[in-house]
Scaffold this motif. Structure first.
Motif, PDB file in Angstrom:
ATOM      1  N   ASP A  76     -15.632  -0.085  13.829  1.00  0.00           N
ATOM      2  CA  ASP A  76     -14.474   0.237  14.661  1.00  0.00           C
ATOM      3  C   ASP A  76     -13.256   0.466  13.766  1.00  0.00           C
ATOM      4  N   LYS A  77     -12.734   1.670  13.758  1.00  0.00           N
ATOM      5  CA  LYS A  77     -11.613   2.014  12.883  1.00  0.00           C
ATOM      6  C   LYS A  77     -10.293   1.383  13.317  1.00  0.00           C
ATOM      7  N   ARG A  78     -10.308   0.682  14.446  1.00  0.00           N
ATOM      8  CA  ARG A  78      -9.109  -0.050  14.861  1.00  0.00           C
ATOM      9  C   ARG A  78      -8.977  -1.373  14.107  1.00  0.00           C
ATOM     10  N   PHE A  79     -10.016  -1.735  13.364  1.00  0.00           N
ATOM     11  CA  PHE A  79      -9.963  -2.890  12.476  1.00  0.00           C
ATOM     12  C   PHE A  79      -9.865  -2.409  11.036  1.00  0.00           C
ATOM     13  N   GLY A  80      -9.261  -3.217  10.185  1.00  0.00           N
ATOM     14  CA  GLY A  80      -9.177  -2.857   8.777  1.00  0.00           C
ATOM     15  C   GLY A  80      -9.146  -4.086   7.901  1.00  0.00           C
ATOM     16  N   VAL A  81      -9.067  -3.872   6.599  1.00  0.00           N
ATOM     17  CA  VAL A  81      -8.966  -4.987   5.665  1.00  0.00           C
ATOM     18  C   VAL A  81      -7.516  -5.332   5.378  1.00  0.00           C
ATOM     19  N   ARG A  82      -6.604  -4.516   5.887  1.00  0.00           N
ATOM     20  CA  ARG A  82      -5.176  -4.816   5.829  1.00  0.00           C
ATOM     21  C   ARG A  82      -4.601  -4.751   7.239  1.00  0.00           C
ATOM     22  N   ARG A  83      -3.412  -5.319   7.388  1.00  0.00           N
ATOM     23  CA  ARG A  83      -2.730  -5.225   8.674  1.00  0.00           C
ATOM     24  C   ARG A  83      -2.257  -3.790   8.893  1.00  0.00           C
ATOM     25  N   ALA A  84      -1.890  -3.486  10.108  1.00  0.00           N
ATOM     26  CA  ALA A  84      -1.488  -2.118  10.440  1.00  0.00           C
ATOM     27  C   ALA A  84      -0.290  -1.660   9.615  1.00  0.00           C
ATOM     28  N   ASP A  85       0.556  -2.610   9.184  1.00  0.00           N
ATOM     29  CA  ASP A  85       1.727  -2.225   8.385  1.00  0.00           C
ATOM     30  C   ASP A  85       1.391  -2.085   6.898  1.00  0.00           C
ATOM     31  N   GLY A  86       0.096  -2.245   6.555  1.00  0.00           N
ATOM     32  CA  GLY A  86      -0.340  -2.057   5.178  1.00  0.00           C
ATOM     33  C   GLY A  86      -0.376  -3.322   4.353  1.00  0.00           C
ATOM     34  N   THR A  87       0.157  -4.439   4.871  1.00  0.00           N
ATOM     35  CA  THR A  87       0.107  -5.691   4.118  1.00  0.00           C
ATOM     36  C   THR A  87      -1.285  -6.295   4.226  1.00  0.00           C
ATOM     37  N   LYS A  88      -1.625  -7.124   3.246  1.00  0.00           N
ATOM     38  CA  LYS A  88      -2.953  -7.719   3.223  1.00  0.00           C
ATOM     39  C   LYS A  88      -2.876  -9.204   3.522  1.00  0.00           C
ATOM     40  N   ALA A  89      -4.053  -9.783   3.817  1.00  0.00           N
ATOM     41  CA  ALA A  89      -4.155 -11.229   3.949  1.00  0.00           C
ATOM     42  C   ALA A  89      -4.478 -11.762   2.561  1.00  0.00           C
ATOM     43  N   PRO A  90      -3.511 -12.289   1.823  1.00  0.00           N
ATOM     44  CA  PRO A  90      -3.695 -12.543   0.390  1.00  0.00           C
ATOM     45  C   PRO A  90      -4.794 -13.533   0.060  1.00  0.00           C
ATOM     46  N   GLU A  91      -5.076 -14.472   0.975  1.00  0.00           N
ATOM     47  CA  GLU A  91      -6.090 -15.459   0.634  1.00  0.00           C
ATOM     48  C   GLU A  91      -7.507 -14.899   0.696  1.00  0.00           C
ATOM     49  N   PHE A  92      -7.668 -13.725   1.310  1.00  0.00           N
ATOM     50  CA  PHE A  92      -9.014 -13.177   1.427  1.00  0.00           C
ATOM     51  C   PHE A  92      -9.156 -11.790   0.812  1.00  0.00           C
ATOM     52  N   LEU A  93      -8.058 -11.133   0.509  1.00  0.00           N
ATOM     53  CA  LEU A  93      -8.136  -9.775  -0.024  1.00  0.00           C
ATOM     54  C   LEU A  93      -7.362  -9.682  -1.329  1.00  0.00           C
ATOM     55  N   PRO A  94      -7.970 -10.097  -2.444  1.00  0.00           N
ATOM     56  CA  PRO A  94      -7.247 -10.138  -3.707  1.00  0.00           C
ATOM     57  C   PRO A  94      -7.321  -8.842  -4.498  1.00  0.00           C
ATOM     58  N   PHE A  95      -7.805  -7.752  -3.855  1.00  0.00           N
ATOM     59  CA  PHE A  95      -8.178  -6.589  -4.640  1.00  0.00           C
ATOM     60  C   PHE A  95      -7.068  -5.551  -4.797  1.00  0.00           C
ATOM     61  N   ASP A  96      -5.877  -5.824  -4.269  1.00  0.00           N
ATOM     62  CA  ASP A  96      -4.709  -4.988  -4.494  1.00  0.00           C
ATOM     63  C   ASP A  96      -5.001  -3.509  -4.250  1.00  0.00           C
ATOM     64  N   ASN A  97      -4.813  -2.676  -5.308  1.00  0.00           N
ATOM     65  CA  ASN A  97      -4.943  -1.235  -5.119  1.00  0.00           C
ATOM     66  C   ASN A  97      -6.371  -0.718  -5.243  1.00  0.00           C
ATOM     67  N   SER A  98      -7.350  -1.606  -5.451  1.00  0.00           N
ATOM     68  CA  SER A  98      -8.716  -1.111  -5.539  1.00  0.00           C
ATOM     69  C   SER A  98      -9.191  -0.670  -4.167  1.00  0.00           C
ATOM     70  N   MET A  99     -10.217   0.153  -4.156  1.00  0.00           N
ATOM     71  CA  MET A  99     -10.753   0.682  -2.907  1.00  0.00           C
ATOM     72  C   MET A  99     -11.184  -0.428  -1.959  1.00  0.00           C
ATOM     73  N   LEU A 100     -11.599  -1.583  -2.521  1.00  0.00           N
ATOM     74  CA  LEU A 100     -12.110  -2.670  -1.699  1.00  0.00           C
ATOM     75  C   LEU A 100     -11.048  -3.265  -0.793  1.00  0.00           C
ATOM     76  N   GLY A 101      -9.794  -3.146  -1.178  1.00  0.00           N
ATOM     77  CA  GLY A 101      -8.719  -3.750  -0.407  1.00  0.00           C
ATOM     78  C   GLY A 101      -7.838  -2.760   0.308  1.00  0.00           C
TER      79      GLY A 101
END
Length: 423
Positions: A76-101
């Motif tokens: 579902d493309k309504r979910f992502g690995v970052r919030r809608a504003d582009g910020t990440k959940a730092p405790e679970f997504l440490p990958f910064d600018n890599s494709m994984l995050g």
């Protein structure tokens, strides 16, 4: 200079989090129990499943162990690995600018650039190399002591050798790459002490500097590898150097960890089921079936996190924009609605629907085919050359609710009557 005040605050915050998890677990919240990192999480996935296809944990995280719901959310493309504003959940997504995050459109752009390095033609090129590395490692094991830590002697070594060549890491950087990769692997575990987090940051900084040097070497002498493939995209503006460096660092890290634990989990589970091991030693061509069933039964990556980009209704529940959903892939892969008798390890079972061990949708693991190929080659060779291999001591697992794997897996390579050393 170390900020002692910040460090004390971090310690205090970590203590509060642990106490909250412990309290929630004692009150019976199954997801809180999972976050406490038990050796055997599978009964807890059944507790999650008993709460329904989707439930909200006391931790505030929505949770599912349903294969159907997990597959739906991952696609579902309504979910992502970052919030809608582009910020990440730092405790679970440490990958910064890599494709994984990243989410689309940046994720789509970077994935498209990386795909050619892992296409079927390139993997066919790597197959004989994987076979050669496998034989060399088995040769080294057989020349040494009869008893070894299988994880250190083989499972960790093979993927690092393969990914080193595939990415384009020169031989004189390999030892540093291995050492830093071991330190950075804690990124994938989900929870770390302040001391470990500090060491991961230091290792990441060292790895970043190393890869900038490697990229410079590959620019001067391009070869058939990921770094050489990506450099033209930096030159023509399709990718920035700030995107390329973390991609070259974290994509191999994530892919290597999956393969390391897939190989280790497969051998351990086979040795715990002697009839299954006997089938493989009699017919090493069953290795693909072993890999497929291990991915389902002992999933290397047990959990994914997704963030809702908008209010989303699923199974009659509304997940609000910005809220997190934990997908228990290890539980979804043992969903009895999808896999009959799911707790049974059986390499002859009907595969059924695709398991979720490599995720699904736009974040489906780019290196899935490589991980399968490496593991199939490794298990086939081990079955053919080490049919008498056996476990000889206690296993030490990784402290993680995300990665299902081992640090210590002691095995003897030959029968006890063939010169095994006294213990």
């Amino acid at each position: 200079m170390t900020d002692l005040g910040a460090e004390r605050r971090a310690h205090a915050q970590a203590t509060v989090v642990q106490e909250f998890l412990r309290s929630s677990a004692e009150r019976g919240d199954p997801y809180a129990k999972i976050l406490m990192m038990p050796d055997d999480p599978y009964p807890l996935y059944e507790e999650v499943r008993a709460r329904g296809p989707l439930y909200r944990s006391d931790t505030g995280v929505w949770t599912t162990a349903s294969h159907r719901v997990a597959n739906q959310v991952l696609r579902d493309k309504r979910f992502g690995v970052r919030r809608a504003d582009g910020t990440k959940a730092p405790e679970f997504l440490p990958f910064d600018n890599s494709m994984l995050g990243l989410d689309p459109p940046d994720h789509t752009r970077l994935r498209k650039l990386a795909v050619p390095s892992l296409n079927p033609r390139r993997l066919a090129h790597w197959l004989p190399h994987v076979e050669r590395f496998t034989d060399e490692l088995l040769d080294d094991m057989l020349k040494g002591r009869n008893e070894v830590n299988f994880m250190r002697a083989f499972a960790q070594q093979l993927p690092l050798r393969v990914i080193g060549d595939l990415v384009g890491i020169p031989p004189h950087h390999r030892r540093t790459f291995f050492r830093l990769s071991r330190r950075m692997a804690y990124l994938l575990d989900g929870v770390a002490s302040v001391e470990v987090a500090r060491d991961v940051v230091a290792a990441t900084d060292e790895m970043t500097a190393m890869f900038r040097d490697i990229i410079g070497e590959r620019r001067a002498e391009p070869r058939e590898d990921l770094i050489s493939d990506l450099l033209p995209a930096v030159d023509d503006g399709r990718m920035t150097m700030e995107e390329m460096v973390p991609l070259c660092m974290f994509l191999p890290l994530a892919g290597t960890e999956t393969t390391v634990n897939l190989i280790g989990n497969a051998l351990k589970t086979l040795l715990e089921h002697p009839e299954q091991w006997a089938m493989l030693t009699a017919d090493p061509s069953l290795a693909p079936a072993v890999v497929r069933e291990t991915l389902r039964h002992e999933t290397p990556v047990q959990q994914y996190r997704r963030l809702a980009h908008t209010d989303i209704e699923i199974e009659g529940r509304v997940i609000a924009a910005g809220e997190e959903l934990a997908i228990c892939a290890g539980g979804a892969n043992r969903d009895p609605d999808v896999y009959p008798d799911p707790g049974r390890f059986d390499i002859t079972r009907d595969p059924g629907p695709e398991n979720l061990s490599f995720s699904a949708g736009i974040h489906f693991c780019l290196g899935a085919a490589l991980a399968r190929m490496e593991s199939e080659v490794a298990l086939s060779a081990i079955a053919a050359r080490l049919p008498a291999i056996r476990r000889v001591g206690p296993v030490r697992r990784r402290g993680s609710f995300i990665i299902r794997g081992m640090l210590q897996f002691p095995v003897a390579l030959r029968p006890a009557s063939a010169g095994a050393e006294p213990r």
